[in-house]
Design a protein around this motif. Structure first.
Motif, short mmCIF file in Angstrom:
data_model
loop_
_atom_site.label_atom_id
_atom_site.label_comp_id
_atom_site.label_asym_id
_atom_site.label_seq_id
_atom_site.Cartn_x
_atom_site.Cartn_y
_atom_site.Cartn_z
N ILE A 46 89.13 71.82 45.99
CA ILE A 46 88.13 70.83 45.60
C ILE A 46 88.36 70.51 44.13
CG2 ILE A 46 86.40 71.62 47.27
CD1 ILE A 46 84.96 73.00 44.91
N ARG A 47 87.88 69.37 43.71
CA ARG A 47 88.00 68.99 42.32
C ARG A 47 86.62 68.82 41.70
NH1 ARG A 47 93.16 64.80 41.82
NH2 ARG A 47 94.73 66.28 42.60
N ILE A 48 86.50 69.38 40.52
CA ILE A 48 85.23 69.35 39.80
C ILE A 48 85.39 68.44 38.58
CG2 ILE A 48 83.49 70.71 38.59
CD1 ILE A 48 83.71 71.34 41.55
N ASN A 49 84.44 67.55 38.41
CA ASN A 49 84.44 66.64 37.27
C ASN A 49 83.30 67.04 36.35
OD1 ASN A 49 83.13 63.97 36.04
ND2 ASN A 49 85.33 63.67 36.22
N HIS A 50 83.59 67.13 35.06
CA HIS A 50 82.56 67.48 34.09
C HIS A 50 82.22 66.26 33.24
CE1 HIS A 50 81.04 69.40 30.26
NE2 HIS A 50 80.25 69.90 31.17
N ARG A 51 81.03 65.73 33.43
CA ARG A 51 80.56 64.57 32.66
C ARG A 51 79.66 65.05 31.54
NH1 ARG A 51 80.09 59.51 35.59
NH2 ARG A 51 81.32 59.58 37.51
N LYS A 52 79.89 64.54 30.34
CA LYS A 52 79.05 64.90 29.21
C LYS A 52 77.76 64.08 29.18
CE LYS A 52 82.72 66.53 26.12
NZ LYS A 52 83.36 66.37 24.78
N ILE A 53 77.86 62.83 29.65
CA ILE A 53 76.69 61.94 29.60
C ILE A 53 76.52 61.23 30.94
CG2 ILE A 53 76.87 61.59 27.11
CD1 ILE A 53 78.18 58.91 27.62
N TRP A 54 75.33 60.69 31.15
CA TRP A 54 75.02 59.92 32.35
C TRP A 54 74.29 58.67 31.87
CZ3 TRP A 54 72.79 62.54 37.38
CH2 TRP A 54 73.05 61.69 38.48
N PHE A 55 74.94 57.52 31.98
CA PHE A 55 74.34 56.27 31.52
C PHE A 55 73.19 55.85 32.42
CE2 PHE A 55 78.47 55.92 29.40
CZ PHE A 55 78.08 55.48 28.13
N LEU A 56 72.12 55.37 31.80
CA LEU A 56 70.97 54.92 32.58
C LEU A 56 71.33 53.72 33.46
CD1 LEU A 56 67.90 55.24 30.18
CD2 LEU A 56 69.08 56.98 31.52
N LYS A 57 72.21 52.86 32.98
CA LYS A 57 72.59 51.69 33.77
C LYS A 57 73.28 52.11 35.06
CE LYS A 57 77.05 50.93 31.36
NZ LYS A 57 77.92 51.17 32.52
N ASP A 58 74.05 53.22 35.02
CA ASP A 58 74.70 53.71 36.22
C ASP A 58 73.69 54.33 37.19
OD1 ASP A 58 77.16 52.91 35.24
OD2 ASP A 58 77.60 54.85 34.33
N ILE A 59 72.69 55.00 36.63
CA ILE A 59 71.63 55.56 37.47
C ILE A 59 70.88 54.44 38.17
CG2 ILE A 59 69.44 56.81 37.44
CD1 ILE A 59 70.57 58.50 35.16
N VAL A 60 70.54 53.39 37.42
CA VAL A 60 69.81 52.26 38.00
C VAL A 60 70.65 51.57 39.07
CG1 VAL A 60 68.94 49.94 37.50
CG2 VAL A 60 68.31 51.87 36.02
N SER A 61 71.94 51.42 38.85
CA SER A 61 72.81 50.80 39.85
C SER A 61 72.81 51.60 41.14
CB SER A 61 74.24 50.68 39.31
OG SER A 61 74.29 49.80 38.21
N CYS A 89 80.12 67.86 38.49
CA CYS A 89 80.08 67.08 39.72
C CYS A 89 81.22 67.43 40.66
CB CYS A 89 80.16 65.58 39.41
SG CYS A 89 78.82 64.96 38.38
N LEU A 90 80.95 67.35 41.93
CA LEU A 90 81.97 67.49 42.95
C LEU A 90 82.60 66.12 43.18
CD1 LEU A 90 83.24 69.38 45.14
CD2 LEU A 90 81.41 68.62 46.67
N GLU A 91 83.94 66.05 43.17
CA GLU A 91 84.61 64.78 43.37
C GLU A 91 84.84 64.51 44.85
OE1 GLU A 91 88.17 64.09 41.25
OE2 GLU A 91 87.23 64.15 39.28
N SER A 92 84.65 63.26 45.24
CA SER A 92 84.87 62.85 46.63
C SER A 92 86.28 62.30 46.80
CB SER A 92 83.84 61.79 47.03
OG SER A 92 84.17 61.21 48.27
N LEU A 93 86.84 62.48 47.99
CA LEU A 93 88.16 61.92 48.28
C LEU A 93 88.10 60.41 48.45
CD1 LEU A 93 89.50 64.52 50.89
CD2 LEU A 93 89.97 64.41 48.44
N LYS A 94 86.90 59.86 48.59
CA LYS A 94 86.76 58.42 48.83
C LYS A 94 87.02 57.61 47.56
CE LYS A 94 82.59 58.98 50.39
NZ LYS A 94 81.22 58.71 50.94
N ASN A 95 87.03 58.30 46.42
CA ASN A 95 87.28 57.62 45.14
C ASN A 95 86.33 56.46 44.91
OD1 ASN A 95 89.49 59.28 44.38
ND2 ASN A 95 90.84 58.11 45.72
#
Length: 241
Positions: A46-61, A89-95
């Motif tokens: 599995i691949r793990i992604n580490h995000r430092k920030i989460w933009f509000l615009k992406d949450i709203v989308s 985060c867990l990365e999906s194969l669906k990209n």
């Protein structure tokens, strides 16, 4: 002057409490251990992604996709949330653009009144760190309304979180009146209670303690996504790595 005393005298945000910085470092070290543990447990498939920030615009989308009948809004494309430990985060194969958080971690140090009392001074008002925490928790909870888990954990320590302190009830309120020092990952009562986990006490949290809690949340979150979306969407075959 000690760094803690400096923080007490200058509350402009320009003075960083050295103890808090050390604790954040312990959180990051524990987080690295969690990532290594997950890689070993799942044999690197599995691949793990580490995000430092989460933009509000992406949450709203994302909210607009999952709840098309509800109106959502944000003001600036630059506004974001930045938890101390980031978002694992867990990365999906669906990209695709979907985000599958398995761990959102924070650490809070609050309380200088122990120093004031030793100096014979009156206590000062408390609670600023907790008020900021409450704002972030609202944002993360909302971002994950379409899931049945809330993989959020906050480790808090300091004089304000001593046994019997009324500040603990502020934390309990943020926790939707759940118990402190207990992990709540799965939503309860058909999703009405997505509490999260709040570990608070007077003494500092050790790296090993944080590691055990975060490891448990991360592993169970991964299995949740496997169950909901299918393992094949996340587990890579050896020739696909």
């Amino acid at each position: 002057m000690s760094s803690k005393a400096g923080l007490r005298e200058r509350r402009t945000g320009t003075v960083i409490n050295a103890t808090a910085k050390q604790q954040e470092s312990s959180l990051i070290k524990a987080l690295y251990r969690v990532e290594n543990y997950l890689n070993q447990k799942f044999s690197g498939n599995i691949r793990i992604n580490h995000r430092k920030i989460w933009f509000l615009k992406d949450i709203v989308s994302s909210l607009c996709i999952h709840f098309p009948e509800i109106e959502f809004h944000t003001h600036s494309d630059k506004t974001h949330m930045k938890p101390d430990g980031g978002i694992l985060c867990l990365e999906s194969l669906k990209n695709d653009d979907s985000i599958y958080p398995i761990l959102i971690s924070e650490v809070k140090n609050q309380g200088t009144n122990d120093l004031r009392l030793k100096e014979g001074k009156d206590e000062q008002a408390s609670g600023n760190a907790i008020e900021r925490l409450g704002k972030n928790v609202i944002g993360f909870r909302t971002a994950l309304l379409h899931e049945n888990i809330f993989p959020f954990v906050c480790f808090g320590y300091g004089y304000d979180f001593r046994k019997g302190s009324s500040i603990l009830d502020r934390v309990t309120t943020i926790a939707m009146f759940g118990k402190l020092n207990k992990t709540y990952l799965n939503n309860e009562e058909n999703g009405k209670f997505n509490r999260g986990s709040f570990y608070f006490r007077r003494q500092e949290w050790e790296e090993d303690e944080m590691f055990e809690v975060m490891k448990d949340i991360s592993v169970r979150s991964i299995y949740y996504y496997f169950s909901k979306y299918g393992e094949n969407n996340f587990i890579r075959q050896p020739n696909n790595q």
